[in-house]
Design a protein around this motif. Sequence first.
Motif, PDB file in Angstrom:
ATOM      1  N   ASN A  27      22.831 -58.678  25.543  1.00 39.83           N
ATOM      2  CA  ASN A  27      22.753 -60.131  25.678  1.00 39.83           C
ATOM      3  C   ASN A  27      23.779 -60.801  24.780  1.00 39.83           C
ATOM      4  N   THR A  28      23.758 -62.128  24.754  1.00 43.53           N
ATOM      5  CA  THR A  28      24.746 -62.901  24.001  1.00 43.53           C
ATOM      6  C   THR A  28      24.039 -63.816  23.005  1.00 43.53           C
ATOM      7  N   SER A  37      15.912 -67.353  25.594  1.00 44.72           N
ATOM      8  CA  SER A  37      15.586 -66.369  26.620  1.00 44.72           C
ATOM      9  C   SER A  37      15.410 -64.979  26.032  1.00 44.72           C
ATOM     10  N   ASP A  38      16.040 -64.716  24.875  1.00 50.65           N
ATOM     11  CA  ASP A  38      15.869 -63.453  24.153  1.00 50.65           C
ATOM     12  C   ASP A  38      15.660 -63.768  22.685  1.00 50.65           C
ATOM     13  N   ASP A  74      22.151 -66.448  24.722  1.00 54.00           N
ATOM     14  CA  ASP A  74      20.825 -66.060  25.204  1.00 54.00           C
ATOM     15  C   ASP A  74      19.772 -66.229  24.111  1.00 54.00           C
ATOM     16  N   ARG A 107      22.801 -57.507  34.109  1.00 57.36           N
ATOM     17  CA  ARG A 107      23.856 -57.822  33.129  1.00 57.36           C
ATOM     18  C   ARG A 107      23.463 -57.432  31.714  1.00 57.36           C
ATOM     19  N   SER A 108      22.276 -57.814  31.294  1.00 50.69           N
ATOM     20  CA  SER A 108      21.857 -57.518  29.923  1.00 50.69           C
ATOM     21  C   SER A 108      21.673 -56.028  29.702  1.00 50.69           C
ATOM     22  N   GLY A 163      24.241 -53.203  24.976  1.00 50.31           N
ATOM     23  CA  GLY A 163      24.066 -52.702  26.329  1.00 50.31           C
ATOM     24  C   GLY A 163      24.208 -51.193  26.420  1.00 50.31           C
ATOM     25  N   ARG A 182      31.514 -58.015  32.590  1.00 46.52           N
ATOM     26  CA  ARG A 182      30.177 -58.576  32.399  1.00 46.52           C
ATOM     27  C   ARG A 182      29.949 -59.755  33.339  1.00 46.52           C
ATOM     28  N   LEU A 215      19.622 -60.151  19.413  1.00 48.59           N
ATOM     29  CA  LEU A 215      20.804 -59.611  20.075  1.00 48.59           C
ATOM     30  C   LEU A 215      20.588 -58.127  20.353  1.00 48.59           C
ATOM     31  N   THR A 216      20.974 -57.681  21.520  1.00 44.42           N
ATOM     32  CA  THR A 216      20.828 -56.278  21.884  1.00 44.42           C
ATOM     33  C   THR A 216      22.141 -55.722  22.399  1.00 44.42           C
TER      34      THR A 216
END
Length: 267
Positions: A63-64, A72-73, A67, A57-58, A79, A49, A76-77
């Motif tokens: 995401n983290t 920024s998000d 994030d 990256r996402s 990948g 990653r 959580l999602t």
Amino acid sequence: MIEDLVYLYLLSPLHTGGTTQEGNLLGIARESHTALPYIPSSSIRGRLRAATPADNRSALWGNTIEDVTKGSDSNLTQGNLWIGDGSILWIPVPSLSHGVVWVSSPLLLRRWARLHGVEAEIPVDYSTNLGNQKPVYLKDAILKPTELKDWDTWKIFVPQTEQANGIQSVLVLPDKHCATLIQMTLWRQVKVKLDEHKTVDGGFRYEEAIPPDTLMYFPWGVTAQANGKGGDAKQDFKNLLASHELLQIGGQESLGRGFVQTWLASN
């Protein structure tokens, strides 16, 4: 879905921290059912990653929490790719009779064959390409010629690639004997802290590591999250590996530990 495997050839000792510490021994991550060393998938995924360009990256790895907390998000999602644990396939053992012999066991070979889709017959205990003309000395063990069995199809179980072309002397040991020998073969480094007078400050500790020239692998594939974008994710992953054939996994990077050569298994 398991897409295939990625091989890891260790160029230096590799240490991934375990969950427990016994006395002054800082152990490495081990499988709960076999006690064999392995590389947690989270360690491999985290390194891949970090090597992925930020704009992709996402999508590949999700995401983290950072994030989300930074705004920024919103959620959580997951990948488009998943990564499995790294397992040992062949591990080098010093030999007074043959220099270095790479050792595996039916359990390790069967696991690799199942993930890689290989239908070849798993070799029996003490199968080897060393011949049976003289004893084989491994650490404190001596294998008599009468115990050894000729193994003509050993190349099926060793990647025939430039990266692994040094693996020419192989031996299959019973599962329990192989596990014991792996434990004896692990690197153990003594670490101490010195004060300003160059004397030992406090105690000392041992740190374990998987030895260099060990051949490992991990499975990978596309998650359900991909939603029709699996082809793009697979190609992005292949491009990522092609541009990062040398990776550092685990701790002690400043000591030159954990450097591995990577390549995709051939179908």
